[in-house]
Design an enzyme around this catalytic site. Structure first.
Site, PDB file in Angstrom:
ATOM      1  N   CYS A 130       6.986  -4.997  15.022  1.00 30.83           N
ATOM      2  CA  CYS A 130       6.771  -4.090  15.970  1.00 30.83           C
ATOM      3  C   CYS A 130       5.187  -4.562  16.673  1.00 30.83           C
ATOM      4  O   CYS A 130       4.417  -5.063  15.683  1.00 30.83           O
ATOM      5  CB  CYS A 130       6.447  -2.740  15.763  1.00 30.83           C
ATOM      6  N   CYS A 173      -0.557   2.524   8.173  1.00 37.71           N
ATOM      7  CA  CYS A 173       0.423   1.424   8.010  1.00 37.71           C
ATOM      8  C   CYS A 173      -0.027   0.002   8.139  1.00 37.71           C
ATOM      9  O   CYS A 173      -0.470  -0.184   9.245  1.00 37.71           O
ATOM     10  CB  CYS A 173       1.660   1.664   9.146  1.00 37.71           C
ATOM     11  N   CYS A 177       3.245   8.497   1.236  1.00 35.82           N
ATOM     12  CA  CYS A 177       3.912   7.359   2.224  1.00 35.82           C
ATOM     13  C   CYS A 177       4.188   6.218   1.407  1.00 35.82           C
ATOM     14  O   CYS A 177       3.226   5.644   1.007  1.00 35.82           O
ATOM     15  CB  CYS A 177       2.882   7.189   3.380  1.00 35.82           C
ATOM     16  N   SER A 190      12.041   6.583   7.310  1.00 29.93           N
ATOM     17  CA  SER A 190      11.881   6.107   8.876  1.00 29.93           C
ATOM     18  C   SER A 190      12.318   4.669   9.088  1.00 29.93           C
ATOM     19  O   SER A 190      12.020   3.956   8.322  1.00 29.93           O
ATOM     20  CB  SER A 190      10.132   6.252   9.050  1.00 29.93           C
ATOM     21  N   CYS A 197       2.003  -2.969  15.014  1.00 31.70           N
ATOM     22  CA  CYS A 197       1.900  -2.664  13.684  1.00 31.70           C
ATOM     23  C   CYS A 197       1.345  -3.922  12.986  1.00 31.70           C
ATOM     24  O   CYS A 197       1.836  -4.975  13.134  1.00 31.70           O
ATOM     25  CB  CYS A 197       3.481  -2.208  13.135  1.00 31.70           C
ATOM     26  N   CYS A 201       7.103  -6.817   6.702  1.00 32.87           N
ATOM     27  CA  CYS A 201       8.276  -6.141   7.521  1.00 32.87           C
ATOM     28  C   CYS A 201       8.904  -7.164   8.513  1.00 32.87           C
ATOM     29  O   CYS A 201       8.435  -7.951   9.018  1.00 32.87           O
ATOM     30  CB  CYS A 201       7.728  -5.031   8.231  1.00 32.87           C
ATOM     31  N   GLU A 236       0.853  -1.374  -0.058  1.00 31.97           N
ATOM     32  CA  GLU A 236       0.050   0.008  -0.092  1.00 31.97           C
ATOM     33  C   GLU A 236       0.950   1.079   0.130  1.00 31.97           C
ATOM     34  O   GLU A 236       2.130   1.314   0.420  1.00 31.97           O
ATOM     35  CB  GLU A 236      -0.842   0.102   1.440  1.00 31.97           C
ATOM     36  N   GLY A 288       7.092  -2.287   5.537  1.00 35.75           N
ATOM     37  CA  GLY A 288       8.859  -2.501   5.421  1.00 35.75           C
ATOM     38  C   GLY A 288       9.693  -1.842   6.173  1.00 35.75           C
ATOM     39  O   GLY A 288       9.362  -0.798   6.825  1.00 35.75           O
ATOM     40  N   GLU A 289      10.929  -2.078   6.300  1.00 39.82           N
ATOM     41  CA  GLU A 289      11.702  -1.300   6.860  1.00 39.82           C
ATOM     42  C   GLU A 289      12.915  -0.926   5.684  1.00 39.82           C
ATOM     43  O   GLU A 289      13.525  -1.847   5.110  1.00 39.82           O
ATOM     44  CB  GLU A 289      12.700  -2.269   7.881  1.00 39.82           C
ATOM     45  N   SER A 336      12.443   5.154  14.671  1.00 39.27           N
ATOM     46  CA  SER A 336      11.311   4.637  15.636  1.00 39.27           C
ATOM     47  C   SER A 336      11.580   4.287  16.926  1.00 39.27           C
ATOM     48  O   SER A 336      12.299   3.040  16.829  1.00 39.27           O
ATOM     49  CB  SER A 336      10.510   3.629  14.633  1.00 39.27           C
ATOM     50  N   LEU A 337      11.369   4.715  18.007  1.00 36.33           N
ATOM     51  CA  LEU A 337      12.266   4.747  18.910  1.00 36.33           C
ATOM     52  C   LEU A 337      11.084   3.707  20.026  1.00 36.33           C
ATOM     53  O   LEU A 337      11.531   2.719  20.289  1.00 36.33           O
ATOM     54  CB  LEU A 337      12.396   6.013  19.951  1.00 36.33           C
ATOM     55  N   HIS A 338      10.105   4.185  20.316  1.00 38.11           N
ATOM     56  CA  HIS A 338       8.879   3.676  20.874  1.00 38.11           C
ATOM     57  C   HIS A 338       9.286   3.218  22.490  1.00 38.11           C
ATOM     58  O   HIS A 338       8.524   2.701  23.071  1.00 38.11           O
ATOM     59  CB  HIS A 338       8.336   2.521  20.340  1.00 38.11           C
ATOM     60  N   ASN A 382      -2.619   3.729  16.932  1.00 34.69           N
ATOM     61  CA  ASN A 382      -4.077   3.605  16.038  1.00 34.69           C
ATOM     62  C   ASN A 382      -4.142   2.277  16.003  1.00 34.69           C
ATOM     63  O   ASN A 382      -3.475   1.448  15.582  1.00 34.69           O
ATOM     64  CB  ASN A 382      -3.752   4.134  14.550  1.00 34.69           C
TER      65      ASN A 382
HETATM   66  N1  SAH Z   1      10.214   0.272   9.582  1.00 35.68           N
HETATM   67  C1  SAH Z   1      10.356   1.524   9.587  1.00 35.68           C
HETATM   68  C2  SAH Z   1       9.008   2.361   8.800  1.00 35.68           C
HETATM   69  C3  SAH Z   1       7.635   1.749   8.523  1.00 35.68           C
HETATM   70  S1  SAH Z   1       6.775   2.060  10.299  1.00 35.68           S
HETATM   71  C4  SAH Z   1       9.932   2.120  11.041  1.00 35.68           C
HETATM   72  O1  SAH Z   1      10.070   1.342  11.738  1.00 35.68           O
HETATM   73  O2  SAH Z   1      10.289   3.469  11.143  1.00 35.68           O
HETATM   74  C5  SAH Z   1       6.405   4.013  10.455  1.00 35.68           C
HETATM   75  C6  SAH Z   1       6.017   4.450  11.576  1.00 35.68           C
HETATM   76  O3  SAH Z   1       4.622   3.862  11.677  1.00 35.68           O
HETATM   77  C7  SAH Z   1       6.535   3.834  12.659  1.00 35.68           C
HETATM   78  O4  SAH Z   1       7.347   4.808  13.448  1.00 35.68           O
HETATM   79  C8  SAH Z   1       5.365   3.510  13.697  1.00 35.68           C
HETATM   80  O5  SAH Z   1       5.515   4.331  14.861  1.00 35.68           O
HETATM   81  C9  SAH Z   1       4.155   3.939  13.028  1.00 35.68           C
HETATM   82  N2  SAH Z   1       3.271   2.983  13.157  1.00 35.68           N
HETATM   83  C10 SAH Z   1       2.783   1.736  12.530  1.00 35.68           C
HETATM   84  N3  SAH Z   1       1.814   1.261  12.970  1.00 35.68           N
HETATM   85  C11 SAH Z   1       1.245   2.017  14.022  1.00 35.68           C
HETATM   86  C12 SAH Z   1      -0.018   1.980  14.730  1.00 35.68           C
HETATM   87  N4  SAH Z   1      -0.640   0.902  14.817  1.00 35.68           N
HETATM   88  N5  SAH Z   1      -0.036   3.017  15.367  1.00 35.68           N
HETATM   89  C13 SAH Z   1       0.711   4.232  15.342  1.00 35.68           C
HETATM   90  N6  SAH Z   1       1.927   4.292  14.851  1.00 35.68           N
HETATM   91  C14 SAH Z   1       1.995   3.169  14.152  1.00 35.68           C
END
Ligand code: SAH
Length: 356
Positions: A118, A338, A107, A196, A121, A114, A94, A164-165, A219-221, A295
């Protein structure tokens, strides 16, 4: 010597297409004509390139793959349009178009699935399926630009934040950046492109040496390695200090500000102690923390923090000198997109090739 592995016209830089033409016994300047047809005039078949000889058009059609993407579905809301593409092997990815005032951001996906997996995601739930080629990445932007042109608009920003990454598909991503930046294509400024990453330390350093000006987002989290590994299984691969030091190196080399993304998961990583630890982790860095309230993804038992919690988290960071940004959306913005659309079944495929 250039190796023409993929033979996708949208995976060629301008120079590579010139080389290909020359090796095929054709004139180099035809590359400018072909780029003009594809990226300016929006023609999606070699057949429609009227200033090329019939013989050359036939040859191009036999040798170079184009277009690579079929539109499987479009989902539109006020601010976003999500495009689901079917690839030639039947896999799906997508892209999302985000409208914000007069800014049109796309985007892009860089892989099918991926490897990062995470916890919050949808994209990584089945792991990595395959990487996209440069042509498949470029075509996402190209087709959306064509879609916008009909309304007198154009793509002006790109974010590599779809499925994807990107740094696990380094060469194709880098090539797509160079192609889309070219003045003969969509001519998108590198300063308006953002990559990202989940954090691949050696590739961040490598990107820093490329003499590019793209923005980099990590993407730290989570505020520490131990906790981060629980949210992002992939994070086991590189110690957080190594990733942060690579990010500092990137900032120093490119003079670009760094952004850290922090997806807030209710009662998991959104507590006061997490904000305090995050502020101390990033102390003294020239950076912004982008807070993204989670989300919801179907099937995941995670919750979105309420607005007051996000505000409290932000206040702690700001009071410790960390710049922050955040938007509380209804769930239809870029991050919400995403991975979600790619789970749907395709219906009514549109072959762009037939519409030139
Ligand atoms: N792999 C890369 C790029 C894809 S994800 C990365 O990890 O950065 C891009 C961004 O989407 C990430 O920072 C993540 O925080 C966000 N993301 C993915 N799923 C999400 C969700 N369900 N809610 C909020 N942010 C989300």
């Amino acid at each position: 010597m250039i190796c023409f592995l993929s033979m996708e016209v949208c995976g060629f830089t301008f120079e590579e297409l010139g080389d290909w033409l020359e090796q095929a016994g054709e004139k180099r300047f035809r590359a400018a004509q072909i780029f003009d047809w594809i990226y300016r005039k929006g023609v999606l078949s070699f057949e429609g390139m009227e200033n090329l000889s019939k013989e050359l058009r036939k040859r191009l059609a036999e040798s170079l793959r184009f277009p690579l993407l079929k539109l499987a579905a479009v989902q539109e809301s006020d601010e976003t349009s999500k495009f689901l593409w079917e690839l030639s092997d039947g896999k799906r990815v997508e892209s999302v178009l985000i409208r914000s005032f007069d800014r049109r951001t796309v985007c892009l996906s860089s892989q099918v699935g991926c490897p990062a997996r995470c916890a919050f995601c949808a994209s990584g739930r089945e792991g990595l399926i395959r990487s996209l080629t440069a042509g498949e990445i470029v075509e996402q932007a190209l087709h959306i630009d064509r879609f916008l042109k009909e309304k007198g608009e154009r793509v002006c920003h790109l974010v590599y934040m779809g499925m994807g990454e990107p740094l696990e598909n380094y060469d194709a991503v880098l090539k797509s950046i160079r192609i889309l930046n070219d003045e003969r294509t969509l001519h998108i400024s590198q300063r308006r492109m953002t990559v990202s990453t989940v954090g691949i330390a050696p590739e961040i350093r490598r990107l820093a040496e490329e003499r590019l000006f793209v923005n980099l987002v990590l993407s730290l989290h989570a505020p520490n390695q131990h906790f981060r590994k629980k949210i992002i299984p992939f994070a086991r691969k590189y110690p957080l200090e190594e990733i942060l030091s690579a990010m500092d190196f990137y900032a120093e080399k490119t003079r670009r500000d760094i952004t850290y993304e922090y997806t807030l998961l209710s009662k998991i990583n959104d507590q006061e102690e997490h904000a305090i630890e995050l502020a101390s982790l990033l102390r003294g860095k020239q950076c912004t923390v982008n807070l993204i309230p989670y989300n919801p993804v179907q099937g995941l038992r995670l919750e979105r923090p309420d607005r007051a919690n996000v505000c409290a988290f932000q206040k702690i960071l700001e009071s410790r000198g960390i710049r922050t940004t955040w938007r509380y959306t209804k769930g239809d913005d870029i991050a919400a997109a995403c991975g979600q659309l790619a789970l749907q079944k395709p219906s009514g495929l549109t072959n762009f090739g037939a519409t030139s």
